[in-house]
Motif scaffolding. Structure first.
Motif, mmCIF file in Angstrom:
data_model
loop_
_atom_site.group_PDB
_atom_site.id
_atom_site.type_symbol
_atom_site.label_atom_id
_atom_site.label_comp_id
_atom_site.label_asym_id
_atom_site.label_seq_id
_atom_site.Cartn_x
_atom_site.Cartn_y
_atom_site.Cartn_z
ATOM 1 N N PRO A 368 0.880 -0.991 0.056
ATOM 2 C CA PRO A 368 0.225 -0.061 -0.056
ATOM 3 C C PRO A 368 0.828 1.394 0.245
ATOM 4 C CG PRO A 368 0.122 -1.009 2.266
ATOM 5 C CD PRO A 368 0.720 -1.925 1.248
ATOM 6 N N SER A 369 0.412 2.257 -0.632
ATOM 7 C CA SER A 369 0.947 3.562 -0.587
ATOM 8 C C SER A 369 0.017 4.693 -0.912
ATOM 9 C CB SER A 369 1.972 3.739 -1.932
ATOM 10 O OG SER A 369 1.507 3.572 -3.023
ATOM 11 N N ASP A 370 0.215 5.892 -0.514
ATOM 12 C CA ASP A 370 -0.646 6.851 -0.723
ATOM 13 C C ASP A 370 0.319 8.210 -1.239
ATOM 14 O OD1 ASP A 370 -2.819 8.753 -0.815
ATOM 15 O OD2 ASP A 370 -2.839 9.128 1.160
ATOM 16 N N THR A 371 0.073 8.809 -2.193
ATOM 17 C CA THR A 371 0.877 9.810 -2.501
ATOM 18 C C THR A 371 -0.080 11.155 -2.985
ATOM 19 O OG1 THR A 371 1.074 9.074 -4.990
ATOM 20 C CG2 THR A 371 2.874 8.511 -3.248
ATOM 21 N N THR A 372 -1.136 11.191 -2.414
ATOM 22 C CA THR A 372 -1.899 12.437 -2.554
ATOM 23 C C THR A 372 -2.263 13.129 -1.170
ATOM 24 O OG1 THR A 372 -4.102 11.100 -2.374
ATOM 25 C CG2 THR A 372 -3.163 11.427 -4.517
ATOM 26 N N VAL A 375 -1.426 13.091 2.758
ATOM 27 C CA VAL A 375 -0.802 11.773 2.767
ATOM 28 C C VAL A 375 -1.215 10.833 3.958
ATOM 29 C CG1 VAL A 375 1.409 10.326 2.400
ATOM 30 C CG2 VAL A 375 1.175 12.437 1.238
ATOM 31 N N GLN A 376 -1.554 9.658 3.627
ATOM 32 C CA GLN A 376 -1.842 8.545 4.920
ATOM 33 C C GLN A 376 -0.488 7.694 5.050
ATOM 34 O OE1 GLN A 376 -5.870 6.957 4.746
ATOM 35 N NE2 GLN A 376 -6.137 7.883 3.055
ATOM 36 N N ASP A 377 -0.547 7.359 6.350
ATOM 37 C CA ASP A 377 0.545 6.595 6.463
ATOM 38 C C ASP A 377 0.136 5.222 6.424
ATOM 39 O OD1 ASP A 377 2.855 5.443 7.513
ATOM 40 O OD2 ASP A 377 2.804 6.257 9.690
ATOM 41 N N LEU A 378 0.163 4.506 5.182
ATOM 42 C CA LEU A 378 -0.080 3.234 5.009
ATOM 43 C C LEU A 378 1.113 2.433 5.011
ATOM 44 C CD1 LEU A 378 -2.288 3.983 2.045
ATOM 45 C CD2 LEU A 378 -3.096 3.659 4.269
ATOM 46 N N GLN A 476 5.794 7.025 1.645
ATOM 47 C CA GLN A 476 4.932 6.522 0.696
ATOM 48 C C GLN A 476 5.301 6.521 -0.565
ATOM 49 O OE1 GLN A 476 1.868 5.095 1.831
ATOM 50 N NE2 GLN A 476 3.135 5.102 3.621
ATOM 51 N N ALA A 480 5.752 3.776 -3.498
ATOM 52 C CA ALA A 480 5.161 3.499 -4.697
ATOM 53 C C ALA A 480 6.623 3.216 -5.745
ATOM 54 C CB ALA A 480 4.690 4.953 -5.183
#
Length: 524
Positions: A368-372, A375-378, A476, A480
């Motif tokens: 999992p990753s979040d780059t928007t 940003v959430q710590d996934l 994150q 990605a």
């Protein structure tokens, strides 16, 4: 290993214990392979202790890889010409002495020279080890099992290096009761192992026929320098990019020298690399498949080990333990493969294995990753997001390495076993270096693009930069980039699978016989 241990052969009237011979060869091979990664975790400690500049630190790893990769062909041929046991022993002694020098090094120059010398020792010992298996163990179950153990040692070496390196580095002088820093043990541990293995070699290994005076010096010089230029250029590309001046110059020089090498080989009476080694389609396909498969496997070790430590917060020793299932799974899979190869064609076994490995890499790409923004710590869960694919990768590689190693050296002439083993090892080293550089290029490009996008988004939002949030964002972005690298690695593994399914047509019955020297493998 009971089948192997119970077997015996005679040469020059001397009874040979194949079980102990296999232990000796496998320990030596494990030592050579794990040394490519055992110092990785120790690098920060080495840098501090020897005051090595950051830009030179990578040479502790690269120096070994360059010497190892560029000298493998020469090392393999020297075994054919001057006796494989002799070259095996010389390689082990050089490796052991170089490890001692490195472990006692008190300067950057001494350590880097020792690492290069280790690469020379490994380049002599590794192809000789594989050739000794091919020429010592009788065709059939005994040889298949021997190759399974060898393949397992080659496959788990990187993971064992991470685990052992993390443990040894964490040992402080107080714990050891000495003034020796823990990182030095990652090198010093090789010295007694290498010396003991070299001393035991005459007892358990028979010497091969020698052909002194047939060394192709022009081929040795152009081939070694060509591989050196190629491996250095590829390795540099992973750090400085493919448009870097020195990268391009090194690659161009390497290609030119290798072209000269091929021209020389076509004209000399006793070539360093006889073209007949590639004449067999199955063998050539094995070489190509073993070029792409390790390149893809490097994606798992390189990026997953960083992800586990950087994003998941594991310590170095915990990261090493996280790869233990891979080691155990690969050993089990290699044992199963050595039995299945007696009943199943290598094309099916290796074809399925490469497909399993490619699926595992696709699984890793789903971390999992979040780059928007925001940003959430996934963070991935080890047991649900990583563990199943680590096991799948282990079983896939076990099903791949055993048959491909067998088919790569099967039906080679006795006098070509060393150079054939050298070619196989070279394909793995060059393929691994190229794969890692390509993966690094793709991952870095992804990370740079996402970082730039996030910086623009933060600037447009006009909000203060929270250091903790930026750390999360960095994690994150790395996830990605690693995901893209895993996907590319899956593509490389699929190429290896296609080559295996299309061109590897030797039957399993053929592997149970040696046949006449130089005889073609039956295709049908």
């Amino acid at each position: 290993m009971t089948d192997v241990a119970s077997a015996a052969s005679t040469s020059s009237g001397k009874k040979q214990h194949l079980g102990w011979a296999l232990v000796l060869i496998s320990v030596a091979q494990l030592m050579v392979v794990l040394d490519g990664t055992i110092v990785n975790i120790a690098l920060p400690f080495i840098q501090t202790d020897l005051d090595i500049a950051p830009e030179n630190l990578t040479w502790v790893v690269t120096g070994y890889a360059l010497a190892f990769g560029s000298l493998l062909l020469l090392g393999g041929r020297l075994g054919d010409l001057y006796g494989r046991r002799k070259i095996f022993m010389i390689g082990l002694v050089i490796f052991a002495v170089a490890s001692l020098l490195g472990g006692l090094a008190n300067s950057e120059g001494t350590l880097l020279a020792a690492r290069a010398l280790q690469g020379l020792g490994a380049a002599l010992a590794s192809p000789a080890a594989l050739a000794l298996i091919a020429t010592t163990f009788p065709a059939g179950p005994a040889r298949n099992r021997a190759f399974a153990v060898y393949a397992a040692m080659s496959g788990v070496g990187a993971a064992v290096g991470l685990l052992l390196g993390g443990w040894l580095t964490g040992l402080s002088p107080e714990i050891l009761g000495t003034t020796v820093e823990g990182w030095r043990l990652t090198l010093l541990i090789n010295t007694p192992i290498g010396i003991v293995a070299a001393l035991l070699a005459p007892r358990f290994l028979n010497e091969s026929e020698s052909h002194p005076g047939e060394l192709d010096l022009p081929g040795a010089v152009t081939g070694t320098l060509g591989l050196l230029g190629l491996v250095y250029g590829i390795s540099r590309a992973g750090e400085d990019g493919w448009t870097d001046t020195w990268t391009l110059a090194s690659l161009a020089a390497g290609v030119a020298l290798l072209a000269t090498f091929l021209l020389v080989e076509s004209r000399v009476e006793h070539p360093l690399l006889p073209t007949r080694v590639f004449a067999n389609r199955t063998r050539a396909a094995s070489f190509v498949a073993m070029f792409f498969a390790p390149a893809a496997m490097f994606a798992m070790f390189f990026y997953l080990s960083q992800y586990i430590q950087t994003v998941m917060g594991y310590s170095s020793i915990e990261a090493g333990v996280a790869f233990l299932p891979f080691c155990i799974g690969l050993v089990i899979a290699a044992g199963i493969s050595s039995n299945l190869i007696n009943r199943i064609d290598p094309r099916i076994l290796a074809g399925v294995g490469t497909l399993m490995a490619s699926i595992a890499l696709v699984g890793f790409s789903r971390i999992p990753s979040d780059t928007t923004l925001p940003v959430q710590d996934l963070t991935a869960s080890y047991w649900t997001d990583l563990f199943p694919y680590i096991l799948l990768m282990a079983f896939g590689m076990g099903a791949t390495f055993v048959p491909l190693t067998l088919t790569a050296v099967h039906h080679l002439r006795a006098e070509d076993s060393g150079i054939g083993s050298g070619v196989l090892n070279t394909m793995q080293q060059v393929g691994g270096a190229l794969g890692l550089s390509l993966l690094a290029t793709i991952a870095t490009q992804t990370m740079d693009d996402l970082t730039a996008s996030l910086e623009k988004a933060v600037a447009a939002a006009g909000v203060p930069v929270d250091p903790a949030a930026m750390t999360v964002a960095g994690h994150q972005v790395f996830a990605a980039g690693a995901s893209d690298a895993f996907l590319f690695g899956a593509g490389l593994m699929l190429v290896a699978s296609l080559v295996t399914w299309i061109f590897l047509n030797v039957k399993h019955q053929e592997l149970a016989t040696d046949g006449p020297e130089g005889a073609p493998v039956h295709i049908g």
